[in-house]
Design a protein around this motif. Structure first.
Motif, PDB file in Angstrom:
ATOM      1  N   ARG A 270       4.584  -1.958  -3.922  1.00 23.48           N
ATOM      2  CA  ARG A 270       5.431  -0.785  -4.094  1.00 23.48           C
ATOM      3  C   ARG A 270       4.543   0.350  -4.564  1.00 23.48           C
ATOM      4  O   ARG A 270       3.862   0.242  -5.586  1.00 23.48           O
ATOM      5  N   SER A 271       4.608   1.430  -3.803  1.00 23.16           N
ATOM      6  CA  SER A 271       3.680   2.526  -4.097  1.00 23.16           C
ATOM      7  C   SER A 271       4.180   3.438  -5.193  1.00 23.16           C
ATOM      8  O   SER A 271       3.435   4.298  -5.653  1.00 23.16           O
TER       9      SER A 271
ATOM     10  N   THR B 172       4.118   8.363  -8.791  1.00 15.41           N
ATOM     11  CA  THR B 172       3.591   9.006  -7.556  1.00 15.41           C
ATOM     12  C   THR B 172       2.618   8.053  -6.888  1.00 15.41           C
ATOM     13  O   THR B 172       1.689   7.564  -7.539  1.00 15.41           O
ATOM     14  N   PRO B 173       2.858   7.791  -5.587  1.00 18.16           N
ATOM     15  CA  PRO B 173       1.941   6.865  -4.899  1.00 18.16           C
ATOM     16  C   PRO B 173       0.520   7.403  -4.929  1.00 18.16           C
ATOM     17  O   PRO B 173       0.295   8.625  -4.861  1.00 18.16           O
ATOM     18  N   GLY B 174      -0.403   6.465  -5.043  1.00 18.02           N
ATOM     19  CA  GLY B 174      -1.819   6.780  -4.979  1.00 18.02           C
ATOM     20  C   GLY B 174      -2.337   7.515  -6.200  1.00 18.02           C
ATOM     21  O   GLY B 174      -3.455   8.049  -6.155  1.00 18.02           O
ATOM     22  N   MET B 175      -1.562   7.626  -7.242  1.00 15.17           N
ATOM     23  CA  MET B 175      -1.954   8.384  -8.443  1.00 15.17           C
ATOM     24  C   MET B 175      -2.630   7.440  -9.432  1.00 15.17           C
ATOM     25  O   MET B 175      -2.206   6.302  -9.606  1.00 15.17           O
ATOM     26  N   CYS B 176      -3.599   7.907 -10.140  1.00 10.87           N
ATOM     27  CA  CYS B 176      -4.259   7.139 -11.206  1.00 10.87           C
ATOM     28  C   CYS B 176      -3.523   7.412 -12.541  1.00 10.87           C
ATOM     29  O   CYS B 176      -3.297   8.585 -12.877  1.00 10.87           O
TER      30      CYS B 176
ATOM     31  N   PRO C 267      -1.208   3.769  -2.297  1.00 11.12           N
ATOM     32  CA  PRO C 267      -0.813   4.939  -1.498  1.00 11.12           C
ATOM     33  C   PRO C 267       0.359   4.581  -0.581  1.00 11.12           C
ATOM     34  O   PRO C 267       0.539   3.413  -0.193  1.00 11.12           O
ATOM     35  N   SER C 268       1.091   5.576  -0.166  1.00 14.16           N
ATOM     36  CA  SER C 268       2.180   5.339   0.793  1.00 14.16           C
ATOM     37  C   SER C 268       1.631   5.529   2.220  1.00 14.16           C
ATOM     38  O   SER C 268       0.702   6.303   2.442  1.00 14.16           O
TER      39      SER C 268
ATOM     40  N   ALA D  54      -6.387   5.065  -1.080  1.00 13.28           N
ATOM     41  CA  ALA D  54      -6.349   5.648  -2.424  1.00 13.28           C
ATOM     42  C   ALA D  54      -6.999   4.635  -3.360  1.00 13.28           C
ATOM     43  O   ALA D  54      -6.445   3.553  -3.606  1.00 13.28           O
ATOM     44  N   GLY D  55      -8.163   4.972  -3.826  1.00 10.71           N
ATOM     45  CA  GLY D  55      -8.904   3.997  -4.604  1.00 10.71           C
ATOM     46  C   GLY D  55      -9.227   2.813  -3.746  1.00 10.71           C
ATOM     47  O   GLY D  55      -9.734   2.959  -2.636  1.00 10.71           O
TER      48      GLY D  55
END
Length: 997
Positions: A13-14, A62-66, A91-92, A166-167
């Motif tokens: 789940r993003s 938020t997807p892909g957020m650190c 990430p999405s 993302a990462g």
């Protein structure tokens, strides 16, 4: 405090993170969580968890957020321990991912909507679906939303995977798409057999599927459909209809794409017809071909009828594809035929042949059975008939016949060792295959053998002959004979008797005629070789024998009447009692008279005529007569010594007494003179006759009771010559008019002779009628003298000649020119030489300016030019050239010309006043036609004055000139178109002051 082992995951789940941990030893009282963005001190979410809890979810991220998670663990005794955990949401994936070829067979265009949240980049992986191979691998910037894949395979399915990075996490989305297919090329459709078609093509790798549809064009139905995967390049369609045209259509597909490809048509091979037979039809000379219809279709049948063993085509017939038979009419009888039936379908054929068949033969024509004169053989012959051969049969009439066979090329057969005089029957039939024609039947006889010892005799009779013979050997039915006149070959009698006769008598025959009897033994229409015998009937003596004196000298003519019957010849015996010589003459049977020449004149002769017929003869009674005297020979009539006389002469041949000379005008035949001369005289002069006349002379001789004339002689008196002969030229033409006066007497005409004077050419002759008194001799040479001679002509004689010389008018010179060569004292004249002759030229130069004497020159007839010198300067002259021949002349037209004038002399200049100049000069020679004075300003070279003066001028004063100015003056003498100038002289006009002083 104790540090716990925390882990963070998103479980796919993003927008969520799951924080989990292991429960510490001794447990914990609770947990406090604070979530904030990495690097931010602002908490985004807070949470707590009680004891015995080992995980906690953070949602709405938020997807892909650190993120940074601070965990505070509360232990017993309010002891706390804080730990910080960092994590990143997955990430999405991208949204609205699409992959499109845009109709291209080598390009795919990818596009998408950006994924929600944060990302580091995108990763694109393109796979070839069939081979599962990675085709392209690309990483692109996070803000890119399209990408173009090129260089792809046509008609192939590709899978695109777009990953959002993302990462260390990624979220992927996949899609599949096809490139547009490419159309196969070089589609071919060809028959493999009568029930199959082989389709082949190239460039098939550009489509995932090929869909083939085979259409039967005859039924307009789809026969076969086929879907073939990529890579198939050929296919064989089976179980088709033979001889049928098919249409093959092709479509290429790839995914949702479909493209129409090429098409092709082809025929399956037709099947050959079965059970081909050729048999006799009901109609004569017809054959019917039959066959069974094979499976399948065809356009038509081509039925070829082949003739003979070499199979040469005789007929070609096209029939429908549903037909099963055809009949050939009007074929040659007795010939072998084959038939080939060909099924035609499009360009393909399938043939089948029949066995041989024959047409019914016809019996041979032109059948003949000939003995050819032989008693032991018969020649059978016939015209060649179509077939394989012949069956022959021969036998005596009413007896069994013997058969034999012959090949086709034989058209005759000789039967030997047959019986003479026998009737045979011959039959011949034509064989062709299983057929035999009806027979042709003919009969004929062998020749009989000839009879023997045939004789023919007159037995002293003049009108009958008896024939006798010995019987012929067996094999004859009787005897036939023909009695011929031997010489004329005319048939006299025909006789036919039985084979038991031995003699026969022919009555009422012609006396003295030779007869030939031809006899033969008979058998049917044939006769044996002929046996012949000949003899004469006895001749009769000639009657009416006479002997007469002919009109010839020394001749007697014998005449006799031919008695009845024929003779071979007559024998004449002539003799005289006064001469020992005797004449014996034999003449032909058609002669009834004979003249004896070379006899003595005035002698009595006796004659006996004997007739001969073969070896037999009969004689007449005697006849007598006297010979004539001889006529005079070589009678000649010649002109006498004068035109009014004739001289007659002759030669005596013996016999006769006096001679009578008779003279007559030839045209009227009336006798104008009778002159008697004694024997021994051989010439006579006749006077007082008309000159130029034609006379006839005849001399009669007499001896005993007979008179005889000489041959007529023709003679002419000499004519008199023409009178007053003249020859004058014709002024309008180069001709001579010849005139004369008619002389006394007669003439046949005139003969004229024209000879060019001094020429070696033969004279030109012409004739004029007897009534003519003039003639014009045309087309003569100009200026030429001719010798004209004329004679009066009577028969072969001419009068004395009259001669005269006449000259034609000469031709005038042409193109006369008079030229001044640039001299004041010379002129040059030349002209074209005219045709014909002349004695000389007379050239006259006339002075037109003065009254001086004309100059006359005589030049040779070949001269072409003349130069005059020492002429007066500045004078006008005229020249005329005249061709002279004897007293005749012909002049050219006059031509004029000037001599150059002489320049004036003693030119003096003076200035009587300040504005005047006076010029004076002295004329040279006879002067000039006029003068031209020109005045020039010396300084400026400008022309000041131009003055034309008459020929009598000697000075002139120019006024209104500029004072004190130097002028240049020249004076030109003129004559016609020519002029001669003085040198320029200069002089100054006076100054004003000089004039005042």
């Amino acid at each position: 405090g104790t540090l716990l082992n925390f882990s963070v995951s998103d479980h796919g789940r993003s927008d969520s993170l799951l924080l989990s941990w292991d429960e510490p030893e001794g447990g914990a009282e609770g947990y406090l969580f604070a979530l904030s963005s990495l690097g931010s001190d602002t908490p985004l979410q807070n949470g707590s968890a009680g004891p015995n809890i080992t995980s906690f979810w953070f949602h709405g991220l938020t997807p892909g957020m650190c993120y940074e998670i601070e965990v505070t663990t509360t232990f017993a005794c309010m002891e706390t321990a804080s730990q910080t955990v960092t994590a990143q949401t997955s990430p999405s994936p991208v949204r609205n991912l699409s992959l499109s070829s845009g109709g291209s067979s080598a390009v795919l265009h990818a596009s998408w909507t950006h994924a929600r949240g944060q990302r580091d980049s995108y990763h694109l992986a393109l796979y070839h679906s069939d081979s599962q191979t990675l085709v392209r691998n690309a990483s692109i910037l996070p803000n890119t939303s399209t990408f173009l894949f090129d260089g792809l395979l046509a008609g192939s399915e590709y899978a695109l995977k777009v990953s959002t990075l993302a990462g260390s996490s990624q979220a992927s989305t996949s899609i599949r798409q096809w490139t547009a297919p490419s159309i196969p090329t070089q589609l071919r459709l060809s028959p493999g057999s009568s029930t199959s078609l082989v389709a082949s093509w190239a460039g098939a790798g550009g489509a995932a599927w090929l869909h083939l549809a085979l259409h039967n064009l005859l039924t307009q139905t789809v026969t076969t459909t086929l879907s073939a995967r990529r890579g198939l390049t050929s296919y064989t369609f089976q179980h088709l209809h033979p001889g049928t045209q098919y249409w093959l259509g092709l479509r290429a597909t790839a995914g949702s794409y479909t493209m129409a490809g090429p098409n092709a048509t082809a025929w399956t091979y037709p099947l050959s017809p079965g059970n081909v037979t050729l048999s006799t039809a009901e109609e004569q000379n017809s054959l019917q071909a039959r066959w069974s219809t094979p499976a399948g279709e065809r356009d038509f049948y081509l039925v070829t009828l082949q003739e003979g063993e070499d199979g040469a085509p005789a007929r070609n017939i096209s029939v429908g594809g549903d037909s099963g038979h055809v009949t050939f009419h009007g074929l040659s009888p007795g010939k072998q035929y084959f038939v080939q039936v060909t099924a035609v379908a499009g360009p393909y054929r399938a043939s089948a042949h029949s066995t041989a068949a024959w047409t019914q033969p016809l019996p041979p024509s032109g059948v003949s059975l000939s003995s050819q004169g032989s008693p032991h053989s018969l020649l059978a012959s016939w015209k060649e008939a179509m077939g394989e051969g012949y069956v022959l049969a021969l036998g005596p009439m009413g007896h069994p016949m013997k058969n034999s066979s012959l090949l086709r090329d034989v058209t005759n057969f000789t039967y030997e060792d047959l019986h003479p005089g026998t009737l045979y029957t011959f039959e011949v039939s034509t064989v062709a295959g299983p057929y035999t024609s009806s027979p042709r039947r003919i009969t004929n006889w062998t020749y009989p053998l000839p009879l023997q010892q045939l004789t023919l005799s007159n037995r002293g009779h003049s009108t009958s002959l008896q024939a006798s013979w010995r019987a012929a050997p067996t094999g004859s039915t009787g005897y036939t004979g023909t009695l011929w006149e031997t010489k004329s070959q005319e048939r006299v009698r025909n006789m036919t008797v039985g084979n038991n006769w031995m003699n026969v008598t022919f009555e009422d025959l012609v006396p003295g005629r030779q007869y030939t009897l031809e006899m033969a033994a008979m058998a049917g229409p044939y006769r044996s070789p002929v046996r012949s015998a000949t003899d004469w009937t006895y001749p009769l003596a000639p009657a009416g024998v006479t002997l007469t004196n002919t009109r010839r000298p020394l001749g007697l003519s014998a005449f006799w009447d031919k008695a009845a019957g024929d003779v071979d010849q007559f024998h004449l015996q002539l003799y005289s009692k006064s001469h020992p010589a005797q004449r014996n003459i034999s003449v032909g049977p058609n002669t009834h008279n004979f003249t004896f020449l070379g006899l003595s004149p005035g002698i009595q002769y006796f004659l006996k005529v004997t007739v001969l017929a073969g070896p037999y003869r009969s004689s007449s009674h005697f006849a007598t007569e006297w010979t004539y005297p001889l006529s005079l020979a070589n009678v000649s009539v010649q002109p006498g010594r004068r035109p009014q006389e004739l001289h007659v002469s002759w030669v005596e041949s013996g016999g006769g007494r006096d001679h009578l000379v008779q003279l007559s005008v030839a045209e009227s035949l009336s006798i104008i003179r009778n002159v008697s001369v004694p024997r021994g005289v051989t010439q006579l002069d006749l006077e007082g006759l008309v000159p130029g006349s034609r006379y006839r002379v005849e001399i009669i001789s007499q001896a005993g009771p007979h008179r005889i004339s000489s041959q007529t002689a023709i003679g002419y008196t000499v004519p008199l010559p023409p009178l007053s002969l003249s020859a004058s030229p014709v002024s309008t033409a180069w001709a001579l008019a010849v005139h004369w006066e008619t002389p006394p007497g007669q003439r046949d005409g005139y003969l004229l002779s024209l000879h060019e004077e001094g020429s070696s050419a033969p004279a030109r002759n012409l004739e004029a009628g007897k009534d003519n008194t003039n003639v014009t001799l045309a087309q003569l040479e100009p200026g030429t003298c001719y010798l004209v001679g004329i004679w009066a002509v009577a028969g072969p004689y001419r009068s004395l000649p009259k001669n005269i010389t006449g000259c034609t008018v000469p031709a005038a010179p042409t193109n006369l020119s008079l030229i001044n060569p640039g001299s004041s004292s010379e002129l040059y004249a030349w002209w074209n030489k005219p045709p014909g002759r002349r004695d000389h030229y007379r050239v006259i130069l006339y002075s037109l300016s003065t009254q001086s004497r004309d100059q006359v020159q005589t030049l040779s007839p070949d001269a072409r030019n003349i130069t005059w010198t020492h002429l007066e300067a500045g004078s006008r002259f005229a020249v005329q050239v005249t061709a002279v021949k004897g007293s005749f002349e012909a002049s050219s037209t006059n031509v004029t010309q000037w001599t150059y004038p002489l320049a004036p002399a003693n030119l003096t200049l003076g200035s009587p006043s300040a504005s005047a100049l006076q010029v004076s000069w002295v004329a040279t020679g006879r002067g000039a036609e006029g003068y031209v004075v020109d005045v020039y300003d010396t300084a400026s070279s400008s022309h000041v004055e131009h003055l034309v003066l008459g020929g009598d001028a000697k000075s002139h004063t120019f006024r209104n000139l500029s004072p004190g100015t130097r002028y240049s003056i020249a004076v030109r003498a003129t004559a016609g178109p020519f002029h001669t100038s003085t040198p320029n002289f200069t002089h100054c006009t006076r100054e004003y002051d000089a004039l005042l002083a």
